[in-house]
Design a protein around this motif. Structure first.
Motif, short mmCIF file in Angstrom:
data_model
loop_
_atom_site.label_atom_id
_atom_site.label_comp_id
_atom_site.label_asym_id
_atom_site.label_seq_id
_atom_site.Cartn_x
_atom_site.Cartn_y
_atom_site.Cartn_z
N LYS A 94 57.68 37.28 -33.33
CA LYS A 94 56.59 37.69 -32.45
C LYS A 94 56.05 39.03 -32.92
CE LYS A 94 58.12 35.37 -28.22
NZ LYS A 94 58.39 35.53 -26.76
N GLY B 228 62.93 34.53 -29.55
CA GLY B 228 62.09 35.63 -30.01
C GLY B 228 61.94 36.75 -29.01
N ASP B 229 62.34 36.52 -27.76
CA ASP B 229 62.35 37.59 -26.77
C ASP B 229 63.64 38.40 -26.91
OD1 ASP B 229 59.92 36.91 -25.62
OD2 ASP B 229 60.84 35.45 -24.27
N LYS C 282 62.58 33.08 -35.04
CA LYS C 282 61.59 33.16 -33.97
C LYS C 282 60.92 34.52 -34.09
CE LYS C 282 62.71 29.23 -31.93
NZ LYS C 282 61.81 28.07 -31.87
N TRP D 124 56.81 44.02 -35.48
CA TRP D 124 57.42 42.69 -35.51
C TRP D 124 58.75 42.70 -34.75
CZ3 TRP D 124 55.30 38.25 -36.47
CH2 TRP D 124 54.15 38.19 -37.26
N THR E 111 54.14 42.17 -31.60
CA THR E 111 53.95 42.74 -30.27
C THR E 111 52.67 43.54 -30.13
OG1 THR E 111 55.14 44.78 -30.81
CG2 THR E 111 56.46 42.91 -30.02
#
Length: 414
Positions: A359, A56-57, A357, A365, A361
């Motif tokens: 996230k 997800g990074d 994955k 998204w 922020t």
């Protein structure tokens, strides 16, 4: 091969329909990493020098991928013919005329990148959204009626939006070397049919199904709340339906596998006739789902009775909502979730094999997606190196059915 009757229009919707969308006014969205050039309609999928960490990074390697920059716009879907919210009591005047209102005209800027490592397709999907929308049809106590009811699934006005964020992708599946009729030119629009006849309560008059018998499209649908533990999309497909032309003709199906969610509805007290949620977590605030593990551990309590004044009896105690604003409509912080979730198949079955994955922020998204280039399942699209395929995508911003869409996109795999 059966062909659909010509009188049925290809408009929009079901839970992810796609209408015409041009690129005359494309987005100037800036993704997390700058890219080499950009495109508004072609997703270039090249082999990575090193596959990204699937977490997800946004790894530096994503800088090798050319971003597709565009916006997904919510367009009108046509007039409603029946009410969709139980709270409307059949009164169509209480619901907006167009199915996509009050979202119509909203546009969501996004960036999409792709790459592969020879085994997996990777996508990095980013879009602007200031709010991580987790509200989804929560149970609240209506003090005027002394009854428990749920927030509307379909927004009646701009202050009536109580749903989760979602996204969807649709890819064609080849049969005998050919894509479904019209998909290369029209992408998802060819699966969407409007003006359907004889709608029953809860049925929409616009549905997805294929144009001809034997055709299939691959359909990925991610739901923020319902996939919070599963970290996958609902991998499904769209097929032909024999009852084409009818509101009952729903061609959207899920691949085989464990469902990662179930509804937390409805307990009915046979003595009082009162209805409410099946499970509660006493005194918990700002919660949007109940995990199956919390039910198994006894943290979530089964509802056993609901009194005429709305007081809930559960395993171990009671909840009296009378005079307590924490259970009130809209912003009560003890409203009760509508959904029960579990980890699903964890990538080990057909329904969960498109892994995610995700996230939020604070400004949008950031989502990594991974799937095998080829799964061997005839109900899945195949991503072949050296080929191109058309596709469409949609973004649901705090919406059950109203979605911004971009069609007529092309994936080019190198």
């Amino acid at each position: 091969m059966k062909s659909i009757k010509t009188g049925i229009a290809a408009v929009l919707l079901s839970s992810i329909a796609f209408m015409s969308c041009t690129h005359d006014d494309t987005s100037t969205y800036k993704p997390v990493l700058p890219g080499v050039n950009q495109s508004s309609d072609i997703l270039l999928v090249k082999k990575f020098s090193t596959a990204p960490n699937f977490d997800g990074d946004v790894d530096e390697v994503w800088g090798e991928a050319r971003p597709l920059i565009n916006k997904a716009t919510v367009t009108p879907a046509g007039d409603r013919e029946i009410t969709l919210n139980p709270s409307s009591g059949g009164d169509l005047s209480l619901e907006p005329t167009d199915l996509m209102n009050p979202y119509t005209g909203e546009a969501y800027n996004y960036s999409l990148r792709g790459g592969h490592d020879g085994q997996y397709l990777y996508l990095l999907f980013e879009w602007e959204d200031d709010t991580d929308s987790k509200e989804r049809e929560s149970w609240f106590f209506n003090r005027d009626t002394s009854k428990w009811q749920q927030e509307n699934k379909y927004a009646n006005h701009k202050n009536d939006k109580f749903y989760e964020d979602k996204f969807g992708f649709m890819f064609p599946i080849k049969a005998n070397g050919s894509y479904p009729e019209g998909f290369e030119a029209g992408t998802c629009t060819v699966t969407c049919h409007g003006g359907l006849a004889d709608p029953k309560p809860g049925e929409k008059v616009t549905r997805h199904y294929m144009k001809n018998a034997g055709e299939l499209a691959d359909f990925w649908h991610w739901k923020r709340d319902r996939h919070a533990l599963a970290e996958a999309v609902d991998d499904g497909f769209v097929q032909w339906e024999d009852d084409f032309g009818m509101a009952s003709a729903n061609g959207r199906k899920n691949d085989d596998g464990i469902s990662p969610y179930a509804n937390n509805q409805t307990f009915e007290d046979t003595a009082t006739g009162m209805k409410g949620p099946k499970y509660v977590i006493p005194n918990r605030e700002n919660y949007y789902w109940i995990a199956q593990s919390e039910i198994d551990a006894g943290t979530a309590k089964a509802v056993t009775a609901i009194a005429l004044d709305g007081t809930i009896t559960h395993e171990g105690g009671t909840i009296d909502p009378n005079g307590d604003p924490a259970y009130s409509q809209g912003f009560g912080n003890k409203r009760i979730p509508s959904v029960i979730i579990n980890p699903g198949g964890q990538g080990n079955d057909g329904r969960s094999e498109v892994q995610v994955k995700a996230k939020h922020t604070g400004t949008g998204w950031q989502i990594e997606i991974r799937r095998l280039l080829s799964t061997g399942d005839p109900k899945d699209a195949e991503f072949k190196i050296g080929e191109t395929l058309p596709f469409g995508l949609a973004i649901f911003n705090n919406a059950a059915i109203a979605h911004g869409q971009t069609n007529f996109l092309t994936m080019k795999i190198e």
